[in-house]
Design a protein around this motif. Structure first.
Motif, short mmCIF file in Angstrom:
data_model
loop_
_atom_site.label_atom_id
_atom_site.label_comp_id
_atom_site.label_asym_id
_atom_site.label_seq_id
_atom_site.Cartn_x
_atom_site.Cartn_y
_atom_site.Cartn_z
N PHE A 1 0.83 -1.21 0.00
CA PHE A 1 0.00 0.00 0.00
C PHE A 1 0.86 1.26 0.00
CE2 PHE A 1 -2.57 3.01 2.78
CZ PHE A 1 -3.36 3.46 1.74
N THR A 2 1.96 1.26 0.75
CA THR A 2 2.77 2.48 0.86
C THR A 2 3.96 2.47 -0.08
OG1 THR A 2 4.11 1.48 2.59
CG2 THR A 2 2.21 2.76 3.29
N LEU A 3 3.97 1.56 -1.05
CA LEU A 3 5.14 1.41 -1.93
C LEU A 3 5.63 2.74 -2.50
CD1 LEU A 3 6.84 -0.84 -3.30
CD2 LEU A 3 5.25 -0.74 -5.18
N PHE A 4 6.92 3.01 -2.33
CA PHE A 4 7.60 4.17 -2.95
C PHE A 4 6.88 5.50 -2.73
CE2 PHE A 4 9.09 1.03 -6.47
CZ PHE A 4 9.94 0.43 -5.55
N SER A 5 6.41 5.73 -1.50
CA SER A 5 5.63 6.95 -1.34
C SER A 5 6.35 8.01 -0.54
CB SER A 5 4.32 6.60 -0.61
OG SER A 5 4.64 6.06 0.65
N TYR A 6 7.64 7.83 -0.24
CA TYR A 6 8.26 8.69 0.77
C TYR A 6 9.70 9.01 0.36
CZ TYR A 6 10.19 9.73 5.48
OH TYR A 6 10.79 10.29 6.56
N HIS A 7 10.08 10.28 0.58
CA HIS A 7 11.48 10.65 0.36
C HIS A 7 12.09 10.93 1.73
CE1 HIS A 7 11.40 10.99 -4.00
NE2 HIS A 7 10.16 11.39 -3.84
N PRO A 8 12.98 10.07 2.20
CA PRO A 8 13.48 10.25 3.57
C PRO A 8 14.40 11.47 3.68
CG PRO A 8 14.63 8.47 2.50
CD PRO A 8 13.59 8.92 1.54
#
Length: 1950
Positions: free
Chosen positions: A1093-1100
């Motif tokens: 569901f959260t695949l590749f959704s964030y830039h740390p």
């Protein structure tokens, strides 16, 4: 000329005098240098590059005081900006002791220190150098061949430091002492220092090379070779430069030349420097028998041996010494190779330079003493190669192995100066530079100071650009000189102390320096100021002693010892020179010329920087000078420019305003006019004052005025300008009558034919005329045109060019009438005039040319001056392309629409016959507009240029732009999109150009979630989703929140157990805990789904750790919310229960990181947890980083570190991660890493490593991933054997054998993925047969290969015998077959996999394996899969179909001979297998038929579960099949968030008791995750690689409990990532930068199942797989259309999708977005108005905001369209403006607003009879002609629905008004003046303007043309028509002229 002006003309005033001191000096003083060594380490790194704290303080103190003064030097250059635009400031490189300071500063001394470097030993030299890195060296290929690295080089005694601007530092050690370093075009050039008094020892030897090159700081230092011409030995030779008598005195990069000085012969030579050709390298390297004398051939030893012996210190004399002709001897890093000379008696260079001199062959210098080698070979001490006392450079660099050094650069001889009788010994040039004269001729100038002369050699490129040709030498007496590049001149300091400006060798004039230091300043200067260390010390790099010893020379900073002669300073000439007498200071030297600034060194040791003034500042004068320069012969051009320069820059010269007047006067004088007598030039004012009264210098002395004053005023320029000024018209001032001046005609003025430009008057006139035409194309140059036309009229009148006079009259009727004075040119002298070939009797007119193009008439080539008339060229070519439709117009340089004009050329042969160029139909119209727009962008045409084009000329270009704006291509570069005004496209193109590294998802798609959400939601790991886009995709309901609720695992679960009355409290607690244990099975399965569901959704953020949500396994029991915990000890909890769950949790967290994020090795290590319990999560995190590609950045060292820890999970995660990151690369390093963990890949003798079983499984899959699709034979062979690996004797390989076998099968399938029967080179392995055997069983084959030993003895525990254990090997073999033959439609293999159709055979196969077989068979027969239940059922064998219970049956059929259980189980598994294959076939397609079919089966299975027959089939089997169906559904609907599937998943989520184990929960939540893959941004692909990954991830046997890895390793469930691809297209409104809805139309390519089809989707939406699509269009009417064509390739769209799928769109005028107006009702208002009905008048300016967001239009509406109180007749104008504005915004071409208004204003001016220039009338005429042109009509007919470019009603009205006005004028007496014009008599003045308008508008021919046509005698209209045919005159004009021409209007009746 008066004396005053003469004296003024000889002096040139220099401007901008400033005292100069090098900036570095000040910084040096503040810089923490040697005094504060201890503090140095605290300095920031940018300030100090290195420090040596070792030196004692005392020593350093002494060093500072003594040496710093002599050690100061600096050099300046023109500022270089990083971006590449023009900058105007100096950069300075300042050297003092061991510091180098680089500063930048502009004219006004606002300087900054850019970098300061401090090195360990004193700096010998510092310089700028650009190194080119050839592409193979540098990592990124930008398409350009070379990357230039801008560097600064600092030379020290033993090494050279190179610092690049990017921040790279290199240090190159020097193998010899360097005398000088020179920057070249290619890199650095070193001169080896040699002491000149070397004594030749007895055995004559080869000298060592003296010059070396280094092309890059990392390259080697290699010797320079020279190629001499056919010298003494008859053929051109290539040899080393080994002659130490050659000194380099100058080196230049463009052109790349070197100038050397031969100290023995005192001659200067010029060489071309270039790269060595390969054949020359070979000649030098294998130089052998062709030596000059036999003694050279005797032996061939090696220099290296010699050097090595030197370095060891044994004396080399005893060794037999040979010449060093063999270069193969050299050590790789001694960069001082041997050199060979051509003969023993003469040095090559001497021979060479003599071969070009009269003294050819006279051996006047014996070569012996010119040899260059060790001076003391006999001495026992250590020898050095170089001879300075402190050389330490030999032994450190010697290496034993020998390998030749290949030379890189070569010099070719170009020119040697001739030998004169009286050569002085030290006539070495102290300064050399290249200068260009005003006409672009180049000179090489060198200053020989001992002779006090500057020698200038003219040189030019040969025609083929291959070499330089040098001319003769001109000597100029000079004490010093410096080039002034900014204005192509040079400054010469004469012996007398005068500064003189030269251009080339032509003297321009003396330079007058206002305010050289006044005496008062000198007086105060007696005491040296402490602030300047330079006072009273001679200038640094100019030592005054002549005899420099060798040691001192090394310390000097100037690259060349410059010898100054002091004796001449006190010559009497100085004192006599008036300029300097009273000052006592004089100029002593010139230095540091940059652009047009130069420093003067004065005799009192101060320095002054002056600026040499420009040639011209006003655009107009520059253009005229440029044009005239291009047309005149070079010598005359230089003289003309010199005269102008003197006049313009005289001391107290003109101000900017009057520059033009001065230029005109100067030019007319040079043509022979007497400007004092010519009335209009006499009145030109030079002061630029507004009133002419102040102007005349000859003002009358009488106090009382006279009439003449008034006349003077009236005839003045000022009055004339004022009369034609708009203000005068606005005030309705009556024009004053000017009395004809009395003396005008009484005395005629004649021209002086002896002047410079007299013979060139026609050429100059024609050029000025072309410039006049060019300026017409720039509406900002109106003033300039008016100034220019006055000169042109005068010249035309004197040259008696009637056609031109008439032409100017038509353009400027008001200006031309005022001046009537002619100057007589003698008939005799006219003969001398040079009439150039390009001069045409008819004036070339750009407007006329365009007009005939538009009318479709024939066109002559238009003359143009390259470099001057660029706009004319642009307009001509664009019209030729767009109107005439000639595509070749812009393709090549020499177009036949232009004829170039150059000086002294013959008429060009490209005269076309007047072929009528018709509009060619061959090309599609759109492509013409596209071609035009793209070509204009390529030549650098921008919107600003378009705005300054006159509106009539710009119209065709605007039309093309309007056309392209409607239908652009998606892949145009940014500049084109800007030109056509599509911000959406230009922004898209701009984003596309950003580097991939940046997270260019940009601000649009960042998730700005208000931070005020409930705190407990924050930790569930799903709060970084992009809400904005998801709320657009699923706007109607809250399904996203629901998914979030189902997938969260961070909060305690609710344990709801009712306490039975009979149960005790203790039992109740146990019951609650048992219930919690059941619920935890579900909680532990959630993270896998959450990761999807959260695949590749964030830039740390690189500075923070990645937050990993906690996995919460506690519960809360209502009603009191008491905590329930599994660790209370009341019940048995399996050990390590949560270890895989936390692994999955780590993977889920890691998969949030987008692939585009910037992450490095350090951050990965930084995330490592401190607590041991979290190690499993970190292991998962590592695997996730591999799946999103970041693990490649992890350093090998760290990988090794993790693996040696021996933590099982970490090893699994790391091995799988690394392999996934290197998918299909066959990377060797990774292969080694994996092999250590696979016993089968290790050599048989290797130690037995104790590798945990699961790690082995992971490693095997890793091998499959790394070798995916490669069909690598060895790997395939090993994996094939491993499928059937037998259990070993000591219980090894006994547990969980199934998962290992399956992994080997999957890996084998991946390696041979899709290769089918064409597995190259593997036929002997019999892969399919072997796999078949594994699948159905049989005798074990004899184990081949090296692992025979291991399997000799059978296992002691497991009795398999020698048969294959099918239960272990079948799944792997089945899936391997499926993957090898994937999509190959191979029937024979598929038949192997057919389900058995007899009861007997069915009993032999596990029902589960039937699922795999069916799946495998369908994947092989890919194209047969159909999305309907009929096809699904066709997979079930007949026996099962006839006897099985239908899924709905209520009671059981009875049967004896058939095992019902077997049949029922076989039935459900086969159906599940078929459905799973359907899921693979339609993965990510959202295919409706597939969805319905699968949904039907899923509901069937659900019913089955609750039916009474369920017990026969078995609950477990049904649950498995149901899970498989759910996964298939989710695959088909991946990313779409389909509601029905979501409901199924939610239903399954709630089932927690009974048969529901961990594995089923895992499957259900994976289905849920797939359904919302990546938050709706991702979908699944059906490529081979994706299917392989999905097979691993969705393997249909689910774990029984959370630690179960027996059949399938749990970690593989995450491989689905490799099948996910971004396919969400999100339209973003370019104005508001927010995501929005837009309608897109998707066109599918045709296939065997369906024809080409289109479908409309409302974006944001998931696109189908790109290879299925043909094109995508953003559809109107709300947004601008946009087409993405996928037939050209999908890369453009792929890059858009991978960057977040942002597609910029732009709302059209008057439209609202779908969000604001879903049904399109509010926009209806706009549509009713657009249909041009009466309400258009009622358009309110306030309503404009609905149509446009342009602030300029808002203000226009505000100021020009809002009615005010007392309007009067202005109301009509307001209405007009409102309707024009409305027209522009609704048709969406607001750029046409100025055109509309200009046309309207011009027509009104014509109606008021106030048109003093006919410029605007021409434009209106061009507009009308454009709309009636053939090409435009054809365009309109081809696409009639195209938006109107200009209102159809507006132009006819305007045309009609003009016609009426001109006809009224004709009737009101205009015909009289027209008649007198046609018959050549003077017209009355008041009618002149209207007459000109009439002539222009109706294209009336000139009287000359009429006479030539013989129209006078015509009697009837038909005759006229025939005669006018040749003159191209429109019939409507002819009708108006006919009465005048025929004299009797009656004959009009034909």
């Amino acid at each position: 000329m008066s004396d005053h002006s003469d004296e003024r003309a000889t002096m040139i005033a220099a401007g901008d005098l400033q005292e100069f001191a090098p900036r570095g000096r000040e910084h040096c003083r503040r810089h923490p240098s040697a005094l504060t060594l201890q503090l140095r380490r605290l300095q920031p790194a940018s300030e100090l590059c290195s420090s040596d704290g070792a030196a004692g303080l005392v020593g350093s103190l002494r060093e500072v005081t003594i040496h710093e003064r002599q050690r100061e030097s600096w050099q300046l250059r023109k500022g270089v900006s990083d971006v590449g635009e023009e900058v105007d400031y100096d950069e300075e490189l300042y050297v003092a002791s061991n510091m180098v300071i680089w500063s930048k500063g502009s004219k006004n001394q606002a300087s900054t220190v850019y970098k300061a470097f401090t090195v360990d030993s004193p700096v010998l030299q510092a310089l700028w150098c650009d190194f080119t890195i050839p592409q193979e060296k540098s990592e990124k290929a930008d398409g350009s061949d070379e990357v230039v690295e801008k560097c600064i080089c600092i030379l020290q005694n033993s090494c050279i430091n190179v610092h690049s601007i990017e921040g790279k530092d290199y240090i190159a050690a020097l193998p010899f002492q360097v005398a000088n370093v020179w920057p070249t075009k290619y890199g650095l050039l070193f001169e080896r220092s040699s002491s000149s008094h070397e004594v030749p020892p007895s055995p004559p030897r080869e000298p060592l090379p003296t010059m070396f090159s280094m092309l890059h700081p990392l390259d080697e230092i290699t010797p320079l070779v020279c190629k001499s011409g056919a010298g003494m030995f008859g053929s051109a030779r290539v040899q080393y430069v080994a002659d130490y008598t050659l000194r380099i005195v100058f080196l230049n990069a463009e052109p790349s030349i070197v100038m050397t000085y031969d100290t023995v012969q005192s001659l200067h030579t010029v060489w071309a420097l270039r790269r060595v050709k390969p054949e020359e390298q070979n000649t030098v390297l294998k130089f052998s028998e062709q030596m000059g004398t036999p003694q050279h051939m005797a032996t061939s030893s090696s220099l290296t041996a010699h050097l090595r012996s030197l370095s060891k210190g044994d004396s080399p004399v005893g060794s037999p010494f040979q010449n060093y002709s063999s270069l193969h001897s050299q050590s790789r890093s001694v960069s001082s190779p041997s050199m060979q000379s051509r003969s023993p008696s003469i040095s090559n260079m001497a021979a060479l330079s003599r071969s070009h001199s009269p003294a050819l062959g006279v051996h006047s210098f014996s070569g012996v003493q010119r040899f260059n080698f060790s001076s003391s070979a006999q001495s026992p001490k250590r020898h050095s190669i170089t001879h300075s006392p402190n050389s330490t450079s030999s032994d450190s660099f010697l290496i034993t192995e020998t390998e030749p050094i290949i030379p890189e650069l070569c010099i070719d001889h170009l020119w040697t100066e001739t030998v004169t009788n009286m050569r002085e010994k030290n006539s070495q040039a102290s300064k050399v530079f290249i200068t260009t004269d005003l006409c672009g001729q180049k000179f090489l100038c060198f200053l020989v100071e001992s002779q006090l002369q500057l020698r200038c050699v003219k040189f030019q490129e040969s025609n083929d650009k291959s070499q330089l040709i040098f001319g003769s030498v001109t000597n100029i007496q000079a004490k010093d000189a410096a080039p002034v590049q900014g204005i192509d001149t040079l400054l010469v300091l004469e012996g007398s102390g005068n500064l003189v400006l030269y251009s080339g060798v032509v003297r321009v004039g003396k330079v007058f320096i206002p305010g050289l230091p006044a005496p008062s300043l000198t007086m105060s200067n007696q005491m040296p100021r402490p602030s300047t260390p330079l006072d009273s010390v001679s200038t640094p790099s100019k030592p005054l002693n002549k005899h420099l010893g060798p040691i001192e020379e090394g310390m000097l900073l100037s690259p060349v010892p410059e010898l100054r002669d002091t004796s001449k300073i006190h010559d009497s000439t100085y004192i006599e020179d008036c300029t300097f007498q009273q000052l006592g200071t004089f100029i002593h030297a010139l230095r540091d010329p940059v652009h047009n600034r130069v420093t003067l060194e004065l005799s009192n040791n101060t320095m002054v920087r002056i600026t040499i003034p420009e040639i011209a500042t006003s655009e107009l004068v520059k253009k005229c000078l440029q044009g005239i320069k291009a047309i005149l012969p070079k010598e005359i051009a230089v003289q003309m420019l010199v005269k102008w320069y003197n006049a313009y820059n005289a001391p107290g010269g003109p101000s900017y305003h009057s520059e033009w007047n001065l230029f005109v006067t100067c030019l007319m004088n040079m043509m022979g006019y007497n400007t004092e007598r010519l009335s209009w030039t006499r009145n030109l004012d030079f002061e630029g004052s507004l009133s002419p009264v102040i102007a005349p210098k000859k003002a009358r002395p009488s106090e009382t005025g006279s009439d003449e004053d008034w006349e003077y005023l009236l005839s003045s320029d000022y009055h004339r300008n004022f009369e034609s000024h708009p203000v005068a018209k606005a005030l309705r001032l009556d024009p004053l009558e000017v009395l004809a001046p009395k003396d005008d005609f009484s005395q005629s003025l004649s021209l002086d034919s002896s002047t410079l430009l007299f013979t060139h008057i026609p050429a100059v006139f024609f050029v000025l005329h072309l410039i006049y035409e060019e300026l017409k194309l720039n509406s900002l140059m109106g003033e300039g045109i008016r100034s220019l036309v006055v000169v042109l009229v005068q010249l035309a009148r004197d040259l008696k060019l009637e056609a031109y006079i008439d032409y100017y009259y038509r353009d400027y009727p008001a200006l031309v009438k005022t001046s009537r004075q002619t100057c007589i040119i003698d008939q005799v002298q006219t003969g001398f005039m040079h009439h150039p070939s390009f001069f045409s009797a008819e004036p070339p007119s750009i407007f006329q040319w365009l007009s005939s193009c538009l009318k479709g008439g024939g066109v002559q080539p238009y003359p143009y001056l390259p470099g001057v008339c660029e706009r004319s060229k642009l307009v001509v070519l664009s019209v030729a392309l767009y109107i005439l439709g000639d595509e070749n117009a812009v393709s090549n340089e020499a177009s036949h629409y232009l004829c170039k004009i150059t000086s002294g050329q013959r008429k060009q042969q490209t005269e076309q016959d007047d072929s009528r160029c018709s509009f060619s139909h061959s090309t599609s119209v759109s492509s013409l507009a596209e071609k035009l727009v793209i070509w204009m962008t390529n030549v650098g045409f921008t919107l600003r240029d378009l705005e300054s084009l006159p509106f009539g000329v710009a119209l065709p270009i605007r039309d093309a732009i309007y056309y392209c704006r409607e239908q652009p291509a998606s892949d145009w570069p940014e500049a084109v999109c800007l030109l056509i005004g599509r911000q959406d496209l230009s922004k898209q193109a701009c984003e596309g150009n950003l580097q991939k590294g940046k997270s260019s998802v940009g601000p649009v798609l960042s998730s700005d979630i208000p931070s005020g959400t409930e705190s407990e939601e924050d930790e569930d790991g799903m709060n970084d989703m992009n809400e904005e886009v998801m709320s657009l995709i699923w706007s109607e309901d809250l399904r996203v929140q629901e998914v979030r609720r189902l997938l969260q695992s961070a909060r305690p679960v609710r344990v709801n157990v009712v306490q039975m009355p009979e149960a005790s409290d203790h039992e109740y607690i146990e019951e609650k805990e048992n219930r919690l244990l059941q619920l935890c099975q579900r909680t532990m399965a959630l993270p896998v789904g959450r990761g999807m569901f959260t695949l590749f959704s964030y830039h740390p953020v690189p500075t923070e750790q990645l937050p990993i949500p906690k996995l919460n396994l506690t519960g809360r029991a209502p009603p009191r919310n008491t905590t329930v915990d599994l660790n209370s000890g009341n019940i048995d909890v399996p050990p390590n229960m949560a270890c895989w769950a936390s692994f999955h949790n780590g993977v889920a967290a890691g998969l949030k990181i987008a692939p585009a994020s910037q992450i490095d090795s350090a951050w990965i290590v930084y995330n490592k947890p401190k607590i041991a319990e979290l190690a499993n999560e970190y292991a998962g995190f590592l695997m996730a980083l591999g799946l999103n590609g970041h693990l490649t950045k992890l350093a090998t060292l760290n990988i090794h570190d993790y693996l040696t820890k021996g933590h099982e999970m970490t090893s699994i995660g790391l091995l799988l991660g690394v392999s996934a990151a290197k998918l299909g690369t066959m990377d060797m390093a990774i292969t080694r890493l994996l092999s250590i963990h696979i016993p089968a890949l290790l050599p048989p003798t290797s130690t037995e490593l104790d590798v945990p079983h699961n790690v082995q499984v992971a490693a095997v899959i890793g091998i499959g991933l790394v070798y995916q699709g490669t069909a690598h034979r060895h790997t395939a062979e090993v994996l094939l054997a491993e499928i059937g690996r037998p259990p070993g004797p000591e219980m090894e390989y006994c547990t969980d054998r199934e998962s290992y076998s399956l992994a080997s099968g999957l890996a084998l399938g991946m390696v041979c993925l899709g290769h089918g029967s064409n597995l190259i080179g593997m036929s002997d392995l019999n892969v399919p047969e072997q796999l078949y055997q594994y699948m159905v069983g049989g005798h074990r084959r004899f184990q081949a290969g090296m692992h025979r030993e291991k399997h000799k003895s059978p296992s002691y525990q497991i009795k398999e015998g020698d048969t294959i254990n099918v239960d272990v090997t079948c799944p792997g073999a089945t899936l391997a077959l499926a993957m090898i033959y994937l999509k190959t439609n191979n029937r024979s293999i598929a038949d192997w996999l057919q389900a058995p159709d007899t009861m007997y055979l069915l009993d032999f196969v596990k029902p589960e394996f039937l699922l795999l077989r069916t799946l495998a068979r369908c994947l092989i027969l890919w194209d047969d899969i159909l999305p309907n239940s009929k096809w699904v059922n066709s997979n079930v064998p007949q026996i099962i179909r006839e006897n099985s219970i239908s899924l709905h049956a209520t009671e059981l059929p009875s049967s004896e001979d058939l095992s019902l259980e077997t049949l029922a189980q076989a039935h459900v598994y086969i159906i599940a297998g078929a459905c799973l294959s359907l899921g693979f076939r339609f993965a990510g397609s959202e295919n409706l038929a597939a969805f319905k079919c699968l949904y039907k089966y899923a509901t069937d299975f659900l019913k089955c579960l609750s039916a009474p027959t369920a017990s026969i089939t078995g609950h477990y089997n049904l649950e498995t099949c149901l899970s498989v169906l759910l996964l298939s559904l989710a695959m088909v609907m991946a990313g779409s968030g389909n509601l029905k599937v979501l409901q199924l998943c939610r239903f399954m989520h709630k089932k927690t008791g009974g048969e529901m184990n961990y594995g089923f929960h895992l499957a259900h939540h994976m289905a849920l995750g797939l359904l919302f893959l990546g938050g709706g941004r991702y979908s699944l692909s059906t490529s081979n690689s994706s299917i392989a990954a999905l097979l691993c991830a969705l393997y249909p046997h689910f774990p029984v409990h959370s630690t179960d890895n027996r059949y399938h390793l749990q970690a593989l469930r995450h491989l689905y990532v490799l099948a996910a691809e971004p396919r969400l297209l999100t339209p973003v409104d370019v104005d508001s930068n927010t995501p929005c809805y837009a309608l897109i139309e998707v066109t599918y390519k045709g296939t065997q199942w369906y024809a080409e089809a289109t479908e409309e989707l409302m974006a944001p939406t998931l696109l189908p797989e790109l290879h299925l699509l043909k094109q995508i269009r953003v559809k109107g009417p709300r947004y601008w259309e946009l087409l993405i064509d996928l037939t050209k390739g999908t890369n453009h769209l792929k890059s858009i999708l991978s960057k977040g799928g942002v597609l910029y769109v732009k709302l059209r005028a008057g439209q609202l977005s779908y969000k604001e107006d879903p049904m399109g009702w509010r926009s209806l208002l706009a549509q009713t108005v657009t249909h041009r009905n009466s309400e258009a008048r009622a358009f309110k300016p306030e309503a404009i905001s609905a149509f446009t967001s342009d602030p300029a239009l808002f203000s226009f509406a505000d100021y020009f369209c809002k009615p005010t109180v007392n309007m009067g007749q202005k109301q009509e104008i307001l209405d007009l403006f409102s309707s024009i504005l409305y027209e522009c915004v609704t048709q969406e071409n607001p750029e046409m607003l100025p055109t509309y208004i200009a046309i309207d204003q011009a027509v009104r001016r014509l109606e008021r009879r106030e048109m003093s220039e006919t410029f605007e009338l021409w434009q209106i005429k061009l507009v009308l002609e454009f709309f009636s042109s053939r090409s435009h009509q054809e365009r309109m007919s081809r696409n009639p629905n195209r938006g109107l470019f200009m209102n159809s009603e507006f132009l006819p009205v305007m045309k009609c008004t003009i016609d009426n006005t001109l006809d009224q004028w004709l009737q009101a007496g205009g015909d009289v003046s027209l008649h007198s014009y046609l018959s050549g008599q003077p017209t009355e003045e008041s009618q002149l303007s209207m007459l000109a308008c009439f002539l222009i508008y109706h294209s009336v021919p000139t009287p000359g043309q009429l006479a030539a046509g013989g129209l006078e005698g015509s009697t009837s209209f038909s005759e006229l028509l025939l005669k006018f045919k040749q003159l191209n005159m429109p019939v409507r004009a002819l009708l108006r002229l006919a009465p005048l021409l025929l004299r009797n209007p009656q004959s009009m009746v034909l």
